[in-house]
Enzyme design. Structure first.
Site, PDB file in Angstrom:
ATOM      1  CE  LYS A 123      -1.772   1.578   4.032  1.00  0.00           C
ATOM      2  NZ  LYS A 123      -1.491   2.985   4.373  1.00  0.00           N
ATOM      3  CG  ASN A 124       2.186   2.621   3.588  1.00  0.00           C
ATOM      4  OD1 ASN A 124       1.039   3.008   3.335  1.00  0.00           O
ATOM      5  ND2 ASN A 124       2.549   2.210   4.786  1.00  0.00           N
ATOM      6  CB  CYS A 134      -4.452   5.675  10.773  1.00  0.00           C
ATOM      7  SG  CYS A 134      -4.973   4.309   9.728  1.00  0.00           S
ATOM      8  NE  ARG A 139      -0.305  10.014  10.499  1.00  0.00           N
ATOM      9  CZ  ARG A 139      -0.624   9.004   9.679  1.00  0.00           C
ATOM     10  NH1 ARG A 139      -1.861   8.560   9.611  1.00  0.00           N
ATOM     11  NH2 ARG A 139       0.307   8.462   8.883  1.00  0.00           N
ATOM     12  CG  ASP A 171       2.548   0.859   9.816  1.00  0.00           C
ATOM     13  OD1 ASP A 171       2.914   1.170   8.667  1.00  0.00           O
ATOM     14  OD2 ASP A 171       2.192   1.692  10.671  1.00  0.00           O
ATOM     15  NE  ARG A 225      -7.146   4.458   4.824  1.00  0.00           N
ATOM     16  CZ  ARG A 225      -6.291   5.146   5.576  1.00  0.00           C
ATOM     17  NH1 ARG A 225      -6.545   5.359   6.854  1.00  0.00           N
ATOM     18  NH2 ARG A 225      -5.172   5.612   5.061  1.00  0.00           N
TER      19      ARG A 225
HETATM   20  C1  EPZ Z   1       4.037   6.463   6.926  1.00  0.00           C
HETATM   21  O1  EPZ Z   1       3.309   7.496   7.560  1.00  0.00           O
HETATM   22  C2  EPZ Z   1       3.049   5.329   6.722  1.00  0.00           C
HETATM   23  N1  EPZ Z   1       1.946   5.806   5.873  1.00  0.00           N
HETATM   24  C3  EPZ Z   1       2.484   4.865   8.073  1.00  0.00           C
HETATM   25  O2  EPZ Z   1       1.716   3.686   7.812  1.00  0.00           O
HETATM   26  C4  EPZ Z   1       3.642   4.466   8.990  1.00  0.00           C
HETATM   27  O3  EPZ Z   1       3.115   4.191  10.281  1.00  0.00           O
HETATM   28  C5  EPZ Z   1       4.668   5.592   9.080  1.00  0.00           C
HETATM   29  O4  EPZ Z   1       5.099   5.990   7.760  1.00  0.00           O
HETATM   30  C6  EPZ Z   1       5.892   5.172   9.871  1.00  0.00           C
HETATM   31  O5  EPZ Z   1       6.508   4.074   9.251  1.00  0.00           O
HETATM   32  C7  EPZ Z   1       2.169   5.895   4.536  1.00  0.00           C
HETATM   33  O6  EPZ Z   1       3.253   5.607   4.043  1.00  0.00           O
HETATM   34  C8  EPZ Z   1       1.003   6.371   3.710  1.00  0.00           C
HETATM   35  P1  EPZ Z   1       6.290   9.574   9.121  1.00  0.00           P
HETATM   36  P2  EPZ Z   1       3.949   8.990   7.602  1.00  0.00           P
HETATM   37  O7  EPZ Z   1       6.309  10.870   8.395  1.00  0.00           O
HETATM   38  O8  EPZ Z   1       4.768   9.209   6.405  1.00  0.00           O
HETATM   39  C9  EPZ Z   1       6.898  12.551  12.786  1.00  0.00           C
HETATM   40  C10 EPZ Z   1      -0.156   2.301   7.738  1.00  0.00           C
HETATM   41  O9  EPZ Z   1      -0.728   1.696   8.645  1.00  0.00           O
HETATM   42  N2  EPZ Z   1       6.806  13.624  11.777  1.00  0.00           N
HETATM   43  O10 EPZ Z   1       7.378   8.582   8.881  1.00  0.00           O
HETATM   44  O11 EPZ Z   1       2.845   9.934   7.937  1.00  0.00           O
HETATM   45  C11 EPZ Z   1       5.567  11.863  13.015  1.00  0.00           C
HETATM   46  O12 EPZ Z   1       4.797  12.569  13.982  1.00  0.00           O
HETATM   47  C12 EPZ Z   1       0.288   3.720   7.960  1.00  0.00           C
HETATM   48  O13 EPZ Z   1       0.141   1.827   6.602  1.00  0.00           O
HETATM   49  C13 EPZ Z   1       7.019  14.943  12.165  1.00  0.00           C
HETATM   50  O14 EPZ Z   1       7.279  15.220  13.330  1.00  0.00           O
HETATM   51  O15 EPZ Z   1       4.890   8.846   8.872  1.00  0.00           O
HETATM   52  C14 EPZ Z   1       5.980  10.516  13.503  1.00  0.00           C
HETATM   53  O16 EPZ Z   1       6.259  10.579  14.889  1.00  0.00           O
HETATM   54  C15 EPZ Z   1      -0.139   4.264   9.311  1.00  0.00           C
HETATM   55  N3  EPZ Z   1       6.931  15.921  11.220  1.00  0.00           N
HETATM   56  C16 EPZ Z   1       7.298  10.247  12.764  1.00  0.00           C
HETATM   57  O17 EPZ Z   1       7.749  11.522  12.304  1.00  0.00           O
HETATM   58  C17 EPZ Z   1       6.643  15.637   9.905  1.00  0.00           C
HETATM   59  O18 EPZ Z   1       6.596  16.591   9.091  1.00  0.00           O
HETATM   60  C18 EPZ Z   1       7.155   9.322  11.571  1.00  0.00           C
HETATM   61  O19 EPZ Z   1       6.202   9.884  10.681  1.00  0.00           O
HETATM   62  C19 EPZ Z   1       6.420  14.298   9.535  1.00  0.00           C
HETATM   63  C20 EPZ Z   1       6.512  13.308  10.482  1.00  0.00           C
END
Ligand code: EPZ
Length: 429
Positions: free
Chosen positions: A22-23, A117, A122, A306, A398
């Site tokens: 998916k991702n 989610c 976020r 995840d 999803r």
């Molecule tokens: C991706 O989300 C995945 N979604 C998520 O999977 C997954 O949990 C996550 O990566 C971590 O592996 C997709 O790829 C669509 P991040 P993303 O930016 O990109 C912080 C699923 O179940 N952060 O890596 O939104 C954030 O708060 C979904 O498939 C900031 O602080 O995650 C978090 O603590 C759920 N500022 C950490 O970084 C930012 O601008 C990781 O977030 C961005 C992120």
């Protein structure tokens, strides 16, 4: 309203084939806007996030055409801008990749802020930081992110304050046509980032270092279309591995990349399952007792957040006290309340869950509070005797391609039913 009904207590046994990730799929689909040509994307999972991504692409003028069971031809030459309707963008997280793609192609973007989610906060500050470094003037307001460069994206050196998959992906896409070298440091290393870089390189981009914490994007004049197959979904594979271990079963899981599963295989193996690896498959068997363990979720190659809900079910079934330390999402433990309804003894203190395992789970009416929580409810229902009913199954759909039929094919007594909203059964407690 749809429900999943499980009559649990059956050990899974048989073969399942994993679908595309998916991702990775959502990143590649939105990146086609920057390609400005015709691409055929294969091994797409049949999930609602892919369907929605294609709907959003069409809403900005792309033409999509199904060319096979899991393949779509996407022509983005007719896309004139990416002003994405707010109500569409907020339905998923990855819609914000349109900002990077539109900045690359048009030098500007206006996209409704993403949904996804609900894990609590976020933030998108690292995306904004990257877009501003690439020369964009960014404003966030009115439910939209508005980014505009004057003369197009310029190359930059970007050091992320935290490891972020989304911002790493958005920056790769945004900088792929810049006039010069962009360097991302403290980059995320997930397999779907490598998949995106491979796709863009197949389209003529010049990206090196994907999969490491330093990624270099040497901008090119233009990109061209290509045919590309999405990598298998490591979280779907991990979910089936957890289901096999939870039910004391045996599954041959094909279409996987074992290397992507290393942290998951190591942890489920520590908990008492036997795991054999093949070139593109894993065999998992659990005969003896489940053993307690501790896990800390980390960016790849660490244990993935995840898989947090799914491993919690195994810990609830294992004798002894286990712990999960969640380092990525503040609200990841929202599933715990639902697992408690099934008899799980879990205490949560901030980002630490302490699970007192070894007490049998009991069937109950529960709901999927998010995508991976829903998968955990399925695993818990499969592992306990009696009938478990799961609401809010749209979350599960999803990200899991035909999970009910895949589980039925390996012996699970599971089905999805549709209850008309005015039916009083829907009110059963
Ligand atoms: C991706 O989300 C995945 N979604 C998520 O999977 C997954 O949990 C996550 O990566 C971590 O592996 C997709 O790829 C669509 P991040 P993303 O930016 O990109 C912080 C699923 O179940 N952060 O890596 O939104 C954030 O708060 C979904 O498939 C900031 O602080 O995650 C978090 O603590 C759920 N500022 C950490 O970084 C930012 O601008 C990781 O977030 C961005 C992120």
């Amino acid at each position: 309203m749809e429900k999943i009904i499980i009559d649990g207590g059956v050990a899974l046994d048989g073969k399942v084939e994993i679908s595309g990730m998916k991702n990775a799929a959502v990143a590649v689909l939105f990146a086609t806007i920057a390609v400005n040509d015709v691409c055929v994307i294969e091994n797409l999972p049949q999930i609602s996030d892919v369907k929605l991504s294609l709907e959003i692409l069409r809403s900005v003028g792309a033409r999509t055409h199904i060319t096979g069971k899991n393949a779509v031809e996407i022509d983005t030459r007719s896309v004139k801008n990416t002003v994405v309707p707010f109500e569409l963008a907020r339905k998923m997280r990855a819609s914000y990749y349109l900002v990077g793609a539109s900045l690359a192609r048009f030098g500007s973007a206006k996209v409704g802020l993403p949904g996804g989610c609900d894990f609590g906060s976020r933030p998108i500050d690292q995306h904004v930081k990257a877009f501003e470094a690439l020369g964009a003037n960014v404003t966030v307001g009115g439910g939209c992110l508005d980014a505009c460069t004057f003369g197009g994206v310029r190359p930059a050196n970007i050091f992320f304050d935290c490891v972020t998959v989304g911002a790493t992906i958005n920056t790769i896409i945004a900088s792929v046509l810049a006039d010069g070298m962009t360097v991302i440091e403290n980059a995320a290393k997930e397999p779907h980032i490598v998949d995106l870089a491979n796709f863009l390189n197949y389209c003529g981009a010049n990206i090196t270092g994907a999969g490491t914490d330093v990624i270099k994007i040497k901008g090119v004049e233009r990109l061209h279309g290509c045919n590309y197959a999405i990598i298998p979904d490591m979280i779907e594979a991990g979910t089936f591995m957890a289901a096999a271990a939870a039910t004391g079963g045996r599954l041959y899981i094909s279409n996987v990349i074992p290397k992507h599963l290393e942290a998951i295989s190591a942890k489920i193996g520590e908990m008492g399952a036997e795991i054999e690896e093949y070139d593109d498959a894993v065999m998992i068997t659990r005969r003896g007792k489940l053993l307690r363990s501790n896990v800390k979720t980390l960016p790849y190659p660490g244990f993935p957040t995840d898989m947090n809900p799914q491993i919690a079910v195994l810990m609830a079934l294992a004798d002894g006290v286990s712990q999960i330390s969640e380092t990525i999402w503040d609200g990841r433990f929202r599933y715990v309340e639902e697992l408690r309804r099934m008899g799980a003894r879990i205490k949560v203190d901030g980002k630490l869950a302490v699970i007192e395992g070894g007490y049998p789970l009991t069937h109950a009416n529960v709901r999927a509070v998010d995508l991976r929580a829903g998968a955990a409810m399925i695993i818990a229902g499969l592992a306990c005797d009696g009938r478990t009913e799961i609401d809010e199954v749209h979350y599960i759909e999803r990200g899991y391609d035909n999970i009910v039929s895949k589980l039925r094919s390996v012996g699970a007594r599971i089905k999805k039913i549709n209850i008309p909203d005015d039916d009083d059964r829907a009110l059963t407690v």
